[in-house]
Motif scaffolding. Structure first.
Motif, PDB file in Angstrom:
ATOM      1  N   GLU A 144       2.258  14.960  -1.730  1.00  0.00           N
ATOM      2  CA  GLU A 144       1.076  15.381  -0.970  1.00  0.00           C
ATOM      3  C   GLU A 144       1.352  15.381   0.530  1.00  0.00           C
ATOM      4  O   GLU A 144       0.814  16.209   1.266  1.00  0.00           O
ATOM      5  N   GLU A 145       2.209  14.466   0.960  1.00  0.00           N
ATOM      6  CA  GLU A 145       2.520  14.350   2.390  1.00  0.00           C
ATOM      7  C   GLU A 145       3.771  15.129   2.779  1.00  0.00           C
ATOM      8  O   GLU A 145       4.363  14.889   3.829  1.00  0.00           O
TER       9      GLU A 145
ATOM     10  N   GLU B 142       1.858  10.897  -4.082  1.00  0.00           N
ATOM     11  CA  GLU B 142       1.419  10.817  -2.692  1.00  0.00           C
ATOM     12  C   GLU B 142       2.508  11.310  -1.737  1.00  0.00           C
ATOM     13  O   GLU B 142       2.211  11.966  -0.726  1.00  0.00           O
TER      14      GLU B 142
ATOM     15  N   PRO C  88       0.826  -1.212   0.000  1.00  0.00           N
ATOM     16  CA  PRO C  88       0.000   0.000   0.000  1.00  0.00           C
ATOM     17  C   PRO C  88       0.858   1.260   0.000  1.00  0.00           C
ATOM     18  O   PRO C  88       1.847   1.355   0.751  1.00  0.00           O
TER      19      PRO C  88
ATOM     20  N   ARG D 298       8.352   9.384   5.364  1.00  0.00           N
ATOM     21  CA  ARG D 298       8.166  10.585   6.173  1.00  0.00           C
ATOM     22  C   ARG D 298       8.945  10.471   7.485  1.00  0.00           C
ATOM     23  O   ARG D 298       9.568  11.437   7.954  1.00  0.00           O
TER      24      ARG D 298
ATOM     25  N   ALA E  23       0.302   4.226   1.138  1.00  0.00           N
ATOM     26  CA  ALA E  23       0.329   4.935   2.424  1.00  0.00           C
ATOM     27  C   ALA E  23       1.353   4.337   3.373  1.00  0.00           C
ATOM     28  O   ALA E  23       1.979   5.056   4.177  1.00  0.00           O
ATOM     29  N   GLN E  24       1.554   3.038   3.290  1.00  0.00           N
ATOM     30  CA  GLN E  24       2.535   2.350   4.136  1.00  0.00           C
ATOM     31  C   GLN E  24       3.951   2.821   3.807  1.00  0.00           C
ATOM     32  O   GLN E  24       4.768   3.044   4.705  1.00  0.00           O
TER      33      GLN E  24
ATOM     34  N   VAL F 162       4.733   5.712   2.310  1.00  0.00           N
ATOM     35  CA  VAL F 162       4.832   7.135   2.634  1.00  0.00           C
ATOM     36  C   VAL F 162       5.121   7.327   4.116  1.00  0.00           C
ATOM     37  O   VAL F 162       5.928   8.186   4.501  1.00  0.00           O
ATOM     38  N   ARG F 163       4.505   6.521   4.968  1.00  0.00           N
ATOM     39  CA  ARG F 163       4.735   6.655   6.420  1.00  0.00           C
ATOM     40  C   ARG F 163       6.205   6.443   6.758  1.00  0.00           C
ATOM     41  O   ARG F 163       6.789   7.204   7.543  1.00  0.00           O
TER      42      ARG F 163
END
Length: 321
Positions: free
Chosen positions: A211-212, A208, A169, A178, A171-172, A174-175
């Protein structure tokens, strides 16, 4: 405007909306050699790095300060570095923990990289830790390196797919990215460790990340060519504005902890494409190809790079029928 091709060089057809210059982060001496079963002599590694620098590569990842038990091929890091005196290139190294950083600092290293995984399965396979535990282990290493004015890169493995978990995923990923930036990494390298990414997936992840709050100029890409997608994925990243691309001379490399990981994007294949697009790299393709052909000879097998093989064939003398 186009420039006619010469033997051994592509026709140059500049394309709009691409970076005018790309920094190649050469990983052949570390990531390329780490999985070789036969130990490469230290002197050969040193000559390889000297030749890569002479070909115009300005960032060459030299070795890893991982415990020799885990990567025996790179157990000679302390012996290698004195042989690199005079190399006109930045020579970053991989450090897994505080002890690895101590060893690197003792040799005067000025650029290091830490590594984490975007997936729990690979974090356990590679580091025997959870993702969060791996991040926690990296944080004091990054902090101490920054205190010493040492540049820190963060490698993120399994950004697109994992052999145990499947597609990862966004989002995984990106975390984790970050978190590495927040702890002080100056640059990220997004690893397609098993080579399953496709251009749309690459663009979606980059969008993404932006975006973050992860700027494109802090991102590098690291593609493997398992499904023949490394160059197309690289082009997609360039179209997004990425200007740092990891590659391995001769296409050497894989990953000792992921059997489905095949070779890295070959530096020669990358330079051929970038030369054709009119993108500056500072790399002399002829010298680079000769270096990879030489290294393939040292390893006793043909180079995996398509460009190395094609140029070698093109320069063979005609055979009598």
């Amino acid at each position: 405007m186009t420039t006619s091709a010469r033997p051994g060089l592509p026709m140059v057809v500049p394309t709009q909306d691409l970076p005018p210059r790309v920094r190649i982060y050469e990983v052949g001496a570390r990531d390329g050699l780490q999985n070789e079963k036969t130990v490469v002599p230290t002197e050969i590694k040193a000559e390889f790095i000297h030749r890569l620098a002479d070909a115009g590569l300005t960032t060459i990842e030299a070795t890893s300060f991982v415990h020799p038990k885990w990567v025996p091929q790179l157990a000679d890091a302390e012996q290698l570095f004195p042989l690199l005196e005079g190399v006109d290139a930045k020579l970053p190294v991989l450090v897994p923990n505080g002890r690895g950083l101590d060893r690197a600092l003792a040799l005067g290293v000025r650029s290091v990289a830490v590594f984490v995984s975007a997936t729990e399965s690979f974090a356990h396979a590679n580091l025997n830790r959870t993702v969060d535990e791996a991040l926690a282990m990296s944080e004091p290493v990054v902090a101490r390196a920054r205190e010493q004015k040492v540049r820190v890169r963060g490698y993120v493995s399994m950004c697109f797919g994992d052999p145990w978990e499947g597609p990862v995923p966004i989002a995984q990923v990106v975390r984790v990215c970050r978190a590495l930036l927040d702890m002080g990494c100056e640059e990220l390298s997004l690893g397609d460790t098993i080579g399953v990414a496709t251009p749309g997936h690459v663009l979606a992840l980059l969008a993404e990340l932006n975006e973050e709050g992860v700027p494109t100029d802090r991102i590098g890409v690291h593609f493997h060519d398992t499904y023949g997608q490394a160059l197309s994925n690289t082009l997609a990243a360039l179209q997004h504005g990425v200007r740092t691309v990891d590659a391995s001379a001769g296409g050497l490399g894989g990953c000792p902890y992921a059997q489905s990981a095949t070779g890295n994007l070959a530096t020669e294949d990358l330079v051929w494409m970038l030369d054709g697009l009119g993108i500056e790299t500072g790399v002399d393709l002829g010298r680079l190809t000769a270096t990879s052909a030489w290294m393939a000879g040292q390893l006793g097998r043909p180079s995996p790079s398509r460009t190395v093989r094609a140029l070698a064939k093109a320069t063979e003398p005609d055979q009598e029928q």
